[in-house]
Design an enzyme around this catalytic site. Structure first.
Site, PDB file in Angstrom:
ATOM      1  N   THR A  15      56.184 -23.283  66.725  1.00  5.28           N
ATOM      2  CA  THR A  15      57.056 -24.229  67.398  1.00  5.28           C
ATOM      3  C   THR A  15      58.020 -23.424  68.262  1.00  5.28           C
ATOM      4  OG1 THR A  15      58.654 -26.041  67.094  1.00  5.28           O
ATOM      5  CG2 THR A  15      58.694 -24.300  65.454  1.00  5.28           C
ATOM      6  N   GLY A  16      58.443 -23.995  69.393  1.00  2.00           N
ATOM      7  CA  GLY A  16      59.359 -23.255  70.254  1.00  2.00           C
ATOM      8  C   GLY A  16      58.972 -23.383  71.716  1.00  2.00           C
ATOM      9  N   ARG A  65      51.808 -30.126  83.059  1.00  3.82           N
ATOM     10  CA  ARG A  65      52.111 -29.019  82.150  1.00  3.82           C
ATOM     11  C   ARG A  65      51.523 -29.290  80.755  1.00  3.82           C
ATOM     12  NH1 ARG A  65      55.043 -28.095  76.984  1.00  3.82           N
ATOM     13  NH2 ARG A  65      56.018 -26.060  77.132  1.00  3.82           N
ATOM     14  N   VAL A  66      50.806 -28.308  80.256  1.00  2.19           N
ATOM     15  CA  VAL A  66      50.333 -28.348  78.876  1.00  2.19           C
ATOM     16  C   VAL A  66      50.930 -27.139  78.177  1.00  2.19           C
ATOM     17  CG1 VAL A  66      48.313 -28.179  77.369  1.00  2.19           C
ATOM     18  CG2 VAL A  66      48.202 -29.587  79.432  1.00  2.19           C
ATOM     19  N   THR A  83      58.484 -29.306  67.923  1.00  2.00           N
ATOM     20  CA  THR A  83      57.101 -29.661  67.639  1.00  2.00           C
ATOM     21  C   THR A  83      56.818 -29.619  66.152  1.00  2.00           C
ATOM     22  OG1 THR A  83      56.399 -28.685  69.725  1.00  2.00           O
ATOM     23  CG2 THR A  83      54.724 -28.865  68.006  1.00  2.00           C
TER      24      THR A  83
END
Ligand SMILES: *[C@@H]1O[C@H](CO)[C@@H](O)[C@H](O)[C@H]1NC(C)=O
Ligand SMILES: *[C@@H]1O[C@H](CO)[C@@H](O)[C@H](O)[C@H]1NC(C)=O
Length: 342
Positions: free
Chosen positions: A255-256, A232-233, A204
């Site tokens: 991010t991850g 899914r969010v 991301t």
């Protein structure tokens, strides 16, 4: 003009003051997305605000399909569809706009900005977010590419492996759905599929921009997790999880593995550490450490910046992640930087 001595003096003064205020403006973003940081910097140089720079910088990644993890045509869900998550936050006003699982719209962060600027809401999701976007003038188009089609076809041919189901029948580790819930086997824990804990499925873009006047903005954009369950969010569009900005303190972006990270609001946590006087790199580390207390090897990283332009990053040492690369652009440096994971 007859004042020959004045020219060097002016030069000297400007050299002094550029150096004194050397660290602002500042752009930092997750991963080595050079074109994104450049676009954000150029936006500031041409008079854009911190918000404009975050929007343009993340938009660049949406167009470039950064590593297949941002923008259209990557990470299809179980139905083969690519959907996008994004958010933007104004650190002066603490306004947020986000979109979750938006369909058929390529420019997710611009829609997020429209949510912030043309509604009183903070987050719109799914099909309704797409309709909002169309009403705001965004083009509705198919986000599918040959690459996303082939990723989905391959997943189907491998009996829908990997996937994100647990405690269901038929056994999700060997079969496709549809699934039904199985009760009373909670102890048989199924973690995140190993194939998905790798460096190229969670990249991301998260970006922080501080302009010369000290206004801070942050944002994110992603197409989420490969083969996610439709609906899914992740963490990216959630304020405090994907990013957080407060111009009186600083900002952070994550991010991850969003499904885990969002439980800890790491961006908010890092900003709060900085509010208490912690330096940016340490604030990032402490927020990562908090997650590691429960998930020792989770895959994730944070970038942090304080209001005076200090910055840092931290990452969680995990399979596929020993070092984390991020971009920094300020009057002194325009560099890809790297930090060792903890
Ligand atoms: C996608 O694949 C089809 C069929 O193989 C091909 O005709 C088309 O040009 C491809 N499109 C792109 C954008 O590569
Ligand atoms: C911001 O971070 C830098 C670098 O760590 C530090 O030197 C500076 O004192 C911090 N500024 C504030 C206002 O805390």
């Amino acid at each position: 003009m007859g004042f020959p001595g004045s020219v060097p003096l002016i030069l000297l003064l400007s050299a002094c003051c550029v150096l004194a205020a050397a660290q602002l403006p500042l752009v930092i973003n997750t991963w080595p997305y050079h074109d994104a940081v450049q676009r954000a910097w150029d936006t500031l140089q041409s008079g854009g605000s911190a918000l404009d720079a975050v929007e343009k910088g993340c938009s660049q990644c949406e167009v470039d399909q950064c590593r297949g993890t941002v923008g259209y045509g990557g990470n299809p869900d179980e139905h083969g569809e690519t959907t996008l998550d994004a958010m933007i936050m104004n650190g002066n006003t603490i306004e947020v706009g986000g979109v979750g699982q938006i369909r058929r719209i390529k420019s997710a962060i611009s829609v997020a900005r429209a949510v912030m600027e043309h509604s009183s809401h903070s987050l719109l999701v799914g099909e309704s977010a797409s309709i909002f976007a169309q009403n705001m003038g965004f083009l509705s188009e198919d986000l599918t590419t040959n690459k996303s089609l082939s990723m989905h076809a391959e997943w189907l041919s491998k009996k829908c492996q990997p996937n994100f189901w647990k405690n269901v029948f038929p056994d999700a580790a060997t079969s496709c759905g549809p699934y039904q819930p199985v009760k009373g086997i909670r102890s048989k824990k199924r973690g995140m599929p190993a194939e998905l804990i790798n460096v190229h499925s969670h990249d991301t873009i998260g970006m922080i921009v501080i302009d010369e006047s000290g206004s801070i903005a942050a944002g994110t954009s992603t197409n989420g997790l490969t083969h996610k369950i439709p609906g899914r969010v992740g963490d990216s569009p959630i304020a405090g999880a994907g990013a957080y900005a407060d111009s009186t303190v600083g900002a952070a972006a994550a991010t991850g593995v969003g499904d885990i990270m969002m439980r800890f609001l790491p961006s908010y946590q890092a900003v709060e550490y900085m509010r208490m006087g912690t330096e940016p790199a340490t604030a990032c580390q402490k927020a990562i450490t908090r997650i590691q207390m429960y998930y020792p090897q989770f895959f994730g990283a944070l970038i942090c910046a304080n209001r005076t332009g200090g910055y840092g990053a931290a990452c969680s040492k995990s399979p596929g992640l020993d070092q984390f690369h991020f971009m920094v652009y300020n009057p002194l440096t325009a560099l890809e930087q790297v930090v060792n994971c903890i």
